[in-house]
Enzyme design. Structure first.
Site, PDB file in Angstrom:
ATOM      1  N   SER A 118       0.835  -1.201   0.000  1.00 54.82           N
ATOM      2  CA  SER A 118       0.000   0.000   0.000  1.00 54.82           C
ATOM      3  C   SER A 118       0.868   1.249   0.000  1.00 54.82           C
ATOM      4  O   SER A 118       0.454   2.293  -0.481  1.00 54.82           O
ATOM      5  CB  SER A 118      -0.887   0.029   1.245  1.00 54.82           C
ATOM      6  OG  SER A 118      -1.618  -1.147   1.359  1.00 54.82           O
ATOM      7  N   HIS A 139      -0.917  -2.627  -7.383  1.00 52.32           N
ATOM      8  CA  HIS A 139      -1.703  -2.244  -6.203  1.00 52.32           C
ATOM      9  C   HIS A 139      -3.190  -2.502  -6.443  1.00 52.32           C
ATOM     10  O   HIS A 139      -3.848  -1.787  -7.190  1.00 52.32           O
ATOM     11  CB  HIS A 139      -1.458  -0.758  -5.871  1.00 52.32           C
ATOM     12  CG  HIS A 139      -2.133  -0.336  -4.615  1.00 52.32           C
ATOM     13  ND1 HIS A 139      -2.820   0.841  -4.489  1.00 52.32           N
ATOM     14  CD2 HIS A 139      -2.242  -0.963  -3.416  1.00 52.32           C
ATOM     15  CE1 HIS A 139      -3.322   0.927  -3.267  1.00 52.32           C
ATOM     16  NE2 HIS A 139      -2.985  -0.149  -2.601  1.00 52.32           N
ATOM     17  N   GLU A 151      -3.588  -0.473  -9.821  1.00 53.18           N
ATOM     18  CA  GLU A 151      -2.540   0.476 -10.206  1.00 53.18           C
ATOM     19  C   GLU A 151      -1.282  -0.321 -10.590  1.00 53.18           C
ATOM     20  O   GLU A 151      -0.864  -1.214  -9.840  1.00 53.18           O
ATOM     21  CB  GLU A 151      -2.214   1.416  -9.042  1.00 53.18           C
ATOM     22  CG  GLU A 151      -3.336   2.410  -8.766  1.00 53.18           C
ATOM     23  CD  GLU A 151      -3.058   3.294  -7.556  1.00 53.18           C
ATOM     24  OE1 GLU A 151      -3.187   4.510  -7.683  1.00 53.18           O
ATOM     25  OE2 GLU A 151      -2.718   2.761  -6.482  1.00 53.18           O
ATOM     26  N   ASN A 190      -5.016   6.680  -4.063  1.00 52.80           N
ATOM     27  CA  ASN A 190      -5.080   7.061  -2.645  1.00 52.80           C
ATOM     28  C   ASN A 190      -4.575   8.480  -2.442  1.00 52.80           C
ATOM     29  O   ASN A 190      -5.067   9.206  -1.582  1.00 52.80           O
ATOM     30  CB  ASN A 190      -4.244   6.103  -1.788  1.00 52.80           C
ATOM     31  CG  ASN A 190      -5.020   4.847  -1.455  1.00 52.80           C
ATOM     32  OD1 ASN A 190      -6.251   4.850  -1.475  1.00 52.80           O
ATOM     33  ND2 ASN A 190      -4.310   3.771  -1.145  1.00 52.80           N
TER      34      ASN A 190
HETATM   35  N1  LIG Z   1      -6.210  -4.872   3.176  1.00 52.20           N
HETATM   36  C1  LIG Z   1      -6.332  -3.985   2.182  1.00 52.20           C
HETATM   37  O1  LIG Z   1      -7.347  -3.300   1.998  1.00 52.20           O
HETATM   38  C2  LIG Z   1      -5.184  -3.820   1.202  1.00 52.20           C
HETATM   39  C3  LIG Z   1      -5.410  -3.226  -0.044  1.00 52.20           C
HETATM   40  C4  LIG Z   1      -4.361  -3.121  -0.955  1.00 52.20           C
HETATM   41  C5  LIG Z   1      -3.105  -3.589  -0.607  1.00 52.20           C
HETATM   42  N2  LIG Z   1      -2.898  -4.143   0.619  1.00 52.20           N
HETATM   43  C6  LIG Z   1      -1.555  -4.631   0.932  1.00 52.20           C
HETATM   44  O2  LIG Z   1      -1.524  -6.025   0.678  1.00 52.20           O
HETATM   45  C7  LIG Z   1      -0.562  -6.660   1.542  1.00 52.20           C
HETATM   46  C8  LIG Z   1      -1.217  -7.787   2.307  1.00 52.20           C
HETATM   47  O3  LIG Z   1      -2.285  -7.266   3.065  1.00 52.20           O
HETATM   48  P1  LIG Z   1      -3.457  -8.190   3.659  1.00 52.20           P
HETATM   49  O4  LIG Z   1      -4.497  -7.253   4.144  1.00 52.20           O
HETATM   50  O5  LIG Z   1      -3.793  -9.260   2.684  1.00 52.20           O
HETATM   51  O6  LIG Z   1      -2.664  -8.845   4.904  1.00 52.20           O
HETATM   52  P2  LIG Z   1      -2.999 -10.189   5.716  1.00 52.20           P
HETATM   53  O7  LIG Z   1      -2.419  -9.995   7.058  1.00 52.20           O
HETATM   54  O8  LIG Z   1      -4.453 -10.535   5.578  1.00 52.20           O
HETATM   55  O9  LIG Z   1      -2.154 -11.328   4.939  1.00 52.20           O
HETATM   56  C9  LIG Z   1      -0.765 -11.429   4.950  1.00 52.20           C
HETATM   57  C10 LIG Z   1      -0.391 -12.917   4.841  1.00 52.20           C
HETATM   58  O10 LIG Z   1       1.022 -13.022   4.643  1.00 52.20           O
HETATM   59  C11 LIG Z   1       1.483 -14.160   5.355  1.00 52.20           C
HETATM   60  N3  LIG Z   1       2.935 -14.044   5.552  1.00 52.20           N
HETATM   61  C12 LIG Z   1       3.620 -13.415   6.531  1.00 52.20           C
HETATM   62  N4  LIG Z   1       4.948 -13.498   6.315  1.00 52.20           N
HETATM   63  C13 LIG Z   1       5.103 -14.209   5.170  1.00 52.20           C
HETATM   64  C14 LIG Z   1       6.222 -14.648   4.423  1.00 52.20           C
HETATM   65  N5  LIG Z   1       7.466 -14.348   4.822  1.00 52.20           N
HETATM   66  N6  LIG Z   1       6.018 -15.372   3.307  1.00 52.20           N
HETATM   67  C15 LIG Z   1       4.762 -15.689   2.909  1.00 52.20           C
HETATM   68  N7  LIG Z   1       3.649 -15.310   3.572  1.00 52.20           N
HETATM   69  C16 LIG Z   1       3.822 -14.574   4.683  1.00 52.20           C
HETATM   70  C17 LIG Z   1       0.668 -14.161   6.630  1.00 52.20           C
HETATM   71  O11 LIG Z   1       0.668 -15.448   7.228  1.00 52.20           O
HETATM   72  C18 LIG Z   1      -0.712 -13.736   6.096  1.00 52.20           C
HETATM   73  O12 LIG Z   1      -1.496 -14.857   5.748  1.00 52.20           O
HETATM   74  C19 LIG Z   1       0.007  -5.540   2.435  1.00 52.20           C
HETATM   75  O13 LIG Z   1       1.184  -5.050   1.887  1.00 52.20           O
HETATM   76  C20 LIG Z   1      -1.108  -4.488   2.379  1.00 52.20           C
HETATM   77  O14 LIG Z   1      -0.619  -3.193   2.636  1.00 52.20           O
HETATM   78  C21 LIG Z   1      -3.909  -4.294   1.515  1.00 52.20           C
END
Ligand SMILES: NC(=O)c1ccc[n+]([C@@H]2O[C@H](COP(=O)([O-])OP(=O)(O)OC[C@H]3O[C@@H](n4cnc5c(N)ncnc54)[C@H](O)[C@@H]3O)[C@@H](O)[C@H]2O)c1
Length: 290
Positions: A118, A139, A151, A190
């Site tokens: 993000s 993104h 994006e 954003n």
């Molecule tokens: N939640 C949102 O609205 C949103 C929107 C766009 C982008 N993002 C971005 O997407 C990314 C993930 O966000 P999320 O909300 O899905 O998080 P989340 O916490 O739901 O999922 C992250 C996953 O990564 C796993 N993980 C941790 N370390 C790891 C590793 N070394 N190797 C493999 N897997 C690993 C965790 O076990 C978990 O299942 C972040 O960078 C976030 O900023 C989030």
């Protein structure tokens, strides 16, 4: 560039959504996570969501056919033969750097490495990668199964082929790519949206209008599906605040600074739909309380 084999690193909220979208268009997907329980949860979530799409007549294939395209693993080596890997591990620079360092030593020379960060600069992840020119930002917006836009972000070292590949991949999964030609804090959408949200929260703080009035007005006046507070509850106040804060930290521009009311809500654990309380209150099934 064709995308038959897609790797997903990190199978949480975003990773599982993106895996589903890829499988729905016929791609073979390998979902990798360090937590076996996250992979289980991801599989269950995808099965439920695909089922809903099939029920509504939005997919022509059956659930089993789509799910059969997704395999899961805790072994990052399984990424070695992918056409593209989309990284979705937590928004922590150390975790992401480690994943990029490892991944880039495993994948083919021509594999695209996309990050769904993000707010972390794409260039910082490219810098630890073996082929920085193959690294780009992809993104997605949450929920990835529903939101139609991605994006495609160019880091300092991203080459033209990689940008074109990113655009082609996003089109191949049925979404609209938005090109972002420089790796700036908040990227593009954003960066435009946050100042309006900050202003809306300040107006509530000052007692000028209620959350409901602002959301309703914004929907009706500007043809938006959701007002800023409805969007905040869906994204998660913690997630949005963190992204606003990192945009502020890089730009030092107060228009991105999360107002106190938002900060306190996050401290209270009122994070939106996921905690059933945010700007609004929610029922168990995520619908809004009257
Ligand atoms: N939640 C949102 O609205 C949103 C929107 C766009 C982008 N993002 C971005 O997407 C990314 C993930 O966000 P999320 O909300 O899905 O998080 P989340 O916490 O739901 O999922 C992250 C996953 O990564 C796993 N993980 C941790 N370390 C790891 C590793 N070394 N190797 C493999 N897997 C690993 C965790 O076990 C978990 O299942 C972040 O960078 C976030 O900023 C989030």
């Amino acid at each position: 560039m064709t995308f038959q084999k897609v790797g997903i690193a990190g199978a949480g909220l975003m990773g599982s959504g993106i895996a589903q979208v890829c499988a729905q268009v016929g791609m073979q997907v390998v979902m990798m996570d360090i937590e076996p329980s996250a992979l289980e949860k991801a599989k269950e979530g995808i099965a439920w969501s695909v089922g809903k799409f099939v029920e509504k007549g939005k997919l022509s294939e059956d659930v089993g056919t789509i799910l059969a395209r997704i395999s899961v693993t805790t072994d990052i080596q399984a990424m070695k033969d992918m056409d593209i890997v989309v990284e979705n591990v937590p928004e922590d620079i150390n975790v992401k750097r480690e994943v990029f360092k490892t991944l880039s030593g495993i994948v083919r020379k021509d594999t695209l490495l996309g990050t769904d960060t993000s707010a972390i600069p794409i260039t910082e992840l490219a810098a630890v990668s073996r082929h920085p020119e193959r690294v780009l930002g992809l993104h997605f917006f949450s929920p990835a199964q529903m939101m139609q836009v991605v994006e495609v972000i160019r880091g300092v070292m991203t080459n033209d082929d990689t940008m074109e590949g990113g655009v082609a991949f996003v089109k191949a999964i049925g979404k609209r790519p938005i090109r972002v030609e420089r790796d700036v804090a908040g990227f593009l959408l954003n960066r435009i949206n946050f100042p309006g949200t900050v202003e809306a929260i300040r107006l509530v703080e000052e007692g000028i209008a209620t959350v409901e009035e602002i959301d309703t007005g914004m929907r009706l006046a500007f043809g938006r599906k959701m007002g800023p507070f409805e969007t905040g509850d869906m994204v998660g106040l913690d997630v949005m605040m963190k992204a606003m804060m990192s945009t502020y930290e890089e730009t030092k521009d107060m228009k991105f600074y999360p107002p106190v009311l938002m900060q306190r809500k996050v401290l209270a654990g009122h994070l939106g739909i996921k905690t059933r309380k945010g700007w609004y209150d929610y029922n168990e099934d995520g619908t809004r309380k009257a």
